[in-house]
Design a protein around this motif. Sequence first.
Motif, PDB file in Angstrom:
ATOM      1  N   ILE A 447       0.839  -1.200   0.000  1.00  0.00           N
ATOM      2  CA  ILE A 447       0.000   0.000   0.000  1.00  0.00           C
ATOM      3  C   ILE A 447       0.874   1.250   0.000  1.00  0.00           C
ATOM      4  CG2 ILE A 447      -1.607   1.346   1.412  1.00  0.00           C
ATOM      5  CD1 ILE A 447      -2.952  -1.249   2.203  1.00  0.00           C
ATOM      6  N   LEU A 448       1.902   1.237   0.834  1.00  0.00           N
ATOM      7  CA  LEU A 448       2.830   2.367   0.848  1.00  0.00           C
ATOM      8  C   LEU A 448       3.496   2.550  -0.518  1.00  0.00           C
ATOM      9  CD1 LEU A 448       4.547   1.782   4.325  1.00  0.00           C
ATOM     10  CD2 LEU A 448       2.944   3.613   3.735  1.00  0.00           C
ATOM     11  N   LYS A 449       3.879   1.435  -1.120  1.00  0.00           N
ATOM     12  CA  LYS A 449       4.550   1.491  -2.422  1.00  0.00           C
ATOM     13  C   LYS A 449       3.614   2.011  -3.500  1.00  0.00           C
ATOM     14  CE  LYS A 449       7.431  -1.387  -5.425  1.00  0.00           C
ATOM     15  NZ  LYS A 449       8.024  -2.749  -5.598  1.00  0.00           N
ATOM     16  N   GLN A 450       2.348   1.549  -3.469  1.00  0.00           N
ATOM     17  CA  GLN A 450       1.385   1.973  -4.485  1.00  0.00           C
ATOM     18  C   GLN A 450       1.049   3.453  -4.370  1.00  0.00           C
ATOM     19  OE1 GLN A 450      -2.162  -0.290  -4.978  1.00  0.00           O
ATOM     20  NE2 GLN A 450      -1.124  -1.677  -6.380  1.00  0.00           N
ATOM     21  N   GLN A 451       1.092   3.978  -3.153  1.00  0.00           N
ATOM     22  CA  GLN A 451       0.813   5.402  -2.984  1.00  0.00           C
ATOM     23  C   GLN A 451       2.047   6.251  -3.237  1.00  0.00           C
ATOM     24  OE1 GLN A 451      -1.593   7.066  -0.124  1.00  0.00           O
ATOM     25  NE2 GLN A 451      -2.983   5.351   0.135  1.00  0.00           N
ATOM     26  N   GLY A 452       3.150   5.630  -3.620  1.00  0.00           N
ATOM     27  CA  GLY A 452       4.349   6.376  -3.932  1.00  0.00           C
ATOM     28  C   GLY A 452       5.061   6.933  -2.722  1.00  0.00           C
ATOM     29  N   ILE A 453       4.810   6.350  -1.562  1.00  0.00           N
ATOM     30  CA  ILE A 453       5.435   6.829  -0.329  1.00  0.00           C
ATOM     31  C   ILE A 453       6.708   6.039  -0.103  1.00  0.00           C
ATOM     32  CG2 ILE A 453       5.170   7.046   2.167  1.00  0.00           C
ATOM     33  CD1 ILE A 453       2.183   7.377   1.694  1.00  0.00           C
ATOM     34  N   SER A 454       7.836   6.691  -0.239  1.00  0.00           N
ATOM     35  CA  SER A 454       9.113   6.027  -0.026  1.00  0.00           C
ATOM     36  C   SER A 454       9.972   6.884   0.887  1.00  0.00           C
ATOM     37  CB  SER A 454       9.831   5.772  -1.355  1.00  0.00           C
ATOM     38  OG  SER A 454      10.129   7.004  -1.991  1.00  0.00           O
ATOM     39  N   SER A 455      10.777   6.247   1.697  1.00  0.00           N
ATOM     40  CA  SER A 455      11.628   6.950   2.650  1.00  0.00           C
ATOM     41  C   SER A 455      12.735   6.009   3.092  1.00  0.00           C
ATOM     42  CB  SER A 455      10.802   7.412   3.856  1.00  0.00           C
ATOM     43  OG  SER A 455      11.640   7.814   4.917  1.00  0.00           O
ATOM     44  N   LYS A 456      13.893   6.572   3.392  1.00  0.00           N
ATOM     45  CA  LYS A 456      14.982   5.741   3.903  1.00  0.00           C
ATOM     46  C   LYS A 456      14.648   5.186   5.276  1.00  0.00           C
ATOM     47  CE  LYS A 456      18.729   7.711   5.499  1.00  0.00           C
ATOM     48  NZ  LYS A 456      19.948   8.525   5.638  1.00  0.00           N
ATOM     49  N   TYR A 457      13.618   5.766   5.941  1.00  0.00           N
ATOM     50  CA  TYR A 457      13.244   5.319   7.273  1.00  0.00           C
ATOM     51  C   TYR A 457      12.097   4.313   7.264  1.00  0.00           C
ATOM     52  CZ  TYR A 457      15.894   9.573   8.054  1.00  0.00           C
ATOM     53  OH  TYR A 457      16.866  10.531   8.023  1.00  0.00           O
ATOM     54  N   ARG A 695      -5.535   5.012  -7.305  1.00  0.00           N
ATOM     55  CA  ARG A 695      -6.364   4.146  -6.483  1.00  0.00           C
ATOM     56  C   ARG A 695      -5.499   3.132  -5.749  1.00  0.00           C
ATOM     57  NH1 ARG A 695     -10.509  -0.470  -8.546  1.00  0.00           N
ATOM     58  NH2 ARG A 695     -11.366  -1.058  -6.515  1.00  0.00           N
ATOM     59  N   VAL A 696      -5.760   2.962  -4.450  1.00  0.00           N
ATOM     60  CA  VAL A 696      -5.046   1.975  -3.647  1.00  0.00           C
ATOM     61  C   VAL A 696      -5.856   0.693  -3.636  1.00  0.00           C
ATOM     62  CG1 VAL A 696      -4.123   1.416  -1.385  1.00  0.00           C
ATOM     63  CG2 VAL A 696      -4.087   3.767  -2.199  1.00  0.00           C
ATOM     64  N   GLU A 697      -5.273  -0.370  -4.144  1.00  0.00           N
ATOM     65  CA  GLU A 697      -5.965  -1.654  -4.172  1.00  0.00           C
ATOM     66  C   GLU A 697      -5.408  -2.565  -3.102  1.00  0.00           C
ATOM     67  OE1 GLU A 697      -5.546  -3.208  -8.036  1.00  0.00           O
ATOM     68  OE2 GLU A 697      -6.740  -1.682  -9.009  1.00  0.00           O
ATOM     69  N   ASP A 698      -6.230  -3.469  -2.721  1.00  0.00           N
ATOM     70  CA  ASP A 698      -5.792  -4.460  -1.740  1.00  0.00           C
ATOM     71  C   ASP A 698      -5.028  -5.534  -2.495  1.00  0.00           C
ATOM     72  OD1 ASP A 698      -7.566  -6.134   0.945  1.00  0.00           O
ATOM     73  OD2 ASP A 698      -5.468  -6.069   0.407  1.00  0.00           O
ATOM     74  N   VAL A 699      -3.698  -5.440  -2.482  1.00  0.00           N
ATOM     75  CA  VAL A 699      -2.903  -6.224  -3.419  1.00  0.00           C
ATOM     76  C   VAL A 699      -2.310  -7.479  -2.821  1.00  0.00           C
ATOM     77  CG1 VAL A 699      -2.328  -4.232  -4.823  1.00  0.00           C
ATOM     78  CG2 VAL A 699      -0.903  -4.807  -2.864  1.00  0.00           C
ATOM     79  N   ALA A 700      -2.376  -7.638  -1.508  1.00  0.00           N
ATOM     80  CA  ALA A 700      -1.709  -8.799  -0.914  1.00  0.00           C
ATOM     81  C   ALA A 700      -2.629  -9.992  -0.915  1.00  0.00           C
ATOM     82  CB  ALA A 700      -1.289  -8.481   0.513  1.00  0.00           C
TER      83      ALA A 700
END
Length: 714
Positions: A447-457, A695-700
Amino acid sequence: MSSISASSKFVPSSKRVFKGLKDYARRIVDLELFTQSLEDWVVENSSADSNSREQSFRSPFSIDELCKLDFALEGVLFQQLFRMPCSPYTSDDLKEDEYLALEDFLHAMMDGLWRTFWHKNGPLPFFVACPRHPGSKFYSVEKAISRGRLGGLCGAALISKTGRDLQIHWDQVVEFALFKPDIMVGNELGFSSNTICEALFYGFHILLSRCLSKYSLVNSDSVFLLVVDSKFGGVVKFGGNLSKLELNTTNPYQSVAEWIKLHAEVSVSPVDRIWNKLGNANWGDQGTLQLLLATFYSIVQWNGPPRKSIASLASDHGLRLQKRRIECRLIENENMLVSFEQASHQQGEIVELDDNESPSFRKQASRLKLKQGEILLLDDQRQGQKSFQIQESLVGGNCLSYSAVSLEYPTELLTLYVGAHPSRLEPSWEDMSLWYQVQRQTKVLNILKQQGISSKYLPEIIASGRILHSGPCKKQSPGGRCDHPWCGTPILVTTPIGEPLSSIVARDGPFSSEDAIRCCRDCLAALRSAKMASIQHGDICPENIIRVLDTQGARSSFFYVPVSWGRAVLEDRDSPAMNLQFSSSHALQHGKLCPASDAESLVYLLYFVCGGTMQQQDSIESALQWRQRCWTKRSIQQQLGEVSALLKAFADYVDSLCGTPYPVDYDIWLKRLNRAVDGSGDRGKQIEEFPANVRVEDVAESSGTSGGGTSYSC
């Protein structure tokens, strides 16, 4: 962790109260008078229900606790030099052997537990000594025999080495074992009323001695009392707040009895066999496990939390069992179990099981244990097949995790999680832990990846999917599985890899001011990034924060990353993890998170890494009491204030938000923390976002793969 009182030691508020309690310690020395004032109440509470056949006194331990301890101590040796003598008659010679056996039994318990959970090497912080009565001197069994005082001994005690002087004092008693000829006289279901009264008699004196002591290190108002004879044994847990004791110089015995009836907590375990007919201790039986667990909690009271928890060692039970099965290579012949060798097996390859092997063995091999150098082939529905080489097993937690490298990019270390096989017929709490670590964590990170949220933390998915075993696969569909024991086992590979804070603190001690501020900054940055996707971590604790070596800058440094996002909260119906030490008050009370729950857990984490004392709790109620007491007395802020004024201010800010519907202002605190870390309010993490209409899909999938397929809610 249960069965540990959260209340702190009562300190007499005035010289008059101190003098009164000291007078009680001198006057309440008659066991018969003590028993007379309390026996009717004990009999009433010890009477068994005619239907349930259970005593009114509840047990200090649950069966689940004892089972976990049994799993955790699998393979731990408790070797005794003396056996408990078994004889139809009594004599002074027999009593000598009984006390020698008891002394050695206590030492074996203490030594085994300390070496297993706290420190494998080094000196022991306790020893065993025997008193005659409250206020008397302590003797070793050999000294009592040589001085002719063995007949007057009442039991044996585990004594803390405080380094004060050569004389032993009652406030050094960690745990007391009352030794009786027959502990069930007049009560075939459990302890006799006289036995319980005698245990409470010694328990009261221990609590009173701790209260009056200037040196006692224990911060608890309860004591565990072991009650044993040459065959059976059990545990009495006794505790209470002595500030509620009404001093009565006319009738002190009645005063103490009323305090016990109204304000004290008395728990009595079932009585079970400790020594078998040969005099050996039955280490795996319930009776002995109760004594071991009482000793474990007593050590925790004096020396703080162990380096290795019962839960973490117990979680390895299934792995040890599976390892033995695989090592033995047992298959079922027509009439017996025989061992076999696989000539085709080569180091570095996954073992291929022959088609003719027994299905029963395949069901047994449902837990996958990988070895260093093995090559793992992963089927990722989005990226295709990927190969990873196992480097080593990662210590800690309840999941199977390894450091590994991708064969495509062998220079970067990755974290590889192995889930529970979908064919597990009897899911356990171990398998559920694996499910959260792999399948549900895959969902959250996707979900984080699909929303484009990336961080070194934040951890990032490198690959996820199912393991591909060698040999033919007979699965009927891409999402199905065949009857191979490894077919369909879910795998998750993430980056970065690091060492959990629990291991760092246990090895190196408390954090410096710089490290603590950096840890706070990095964790807040991760929580802020997750909040953009309406995700809360839900399980902030030292095991779930890793320290990572940062080699990207001009000089090598560390940064911190919250991992284990499997218990993250995505919607109202999701339940966070319950951690009596680090969960927020709102999570413990309501089973749900408030907007500031992760920040509150982060404050407890900072308190821990900065050297704060984290008491082991026995219930949600005691955990909430500890939190209320700490916030009321500002003990958390005081501890953090010794490290950093900024961290103290952050704790005050979180205190104002605890339990409220107001969100955390991450931006203002990240600016302040960035300024403290590197002198800039603008530096920090960079967040890449997709447009809001993505759109965020339930991908797992239920298999934990990263691709499409049937969606589900966790």
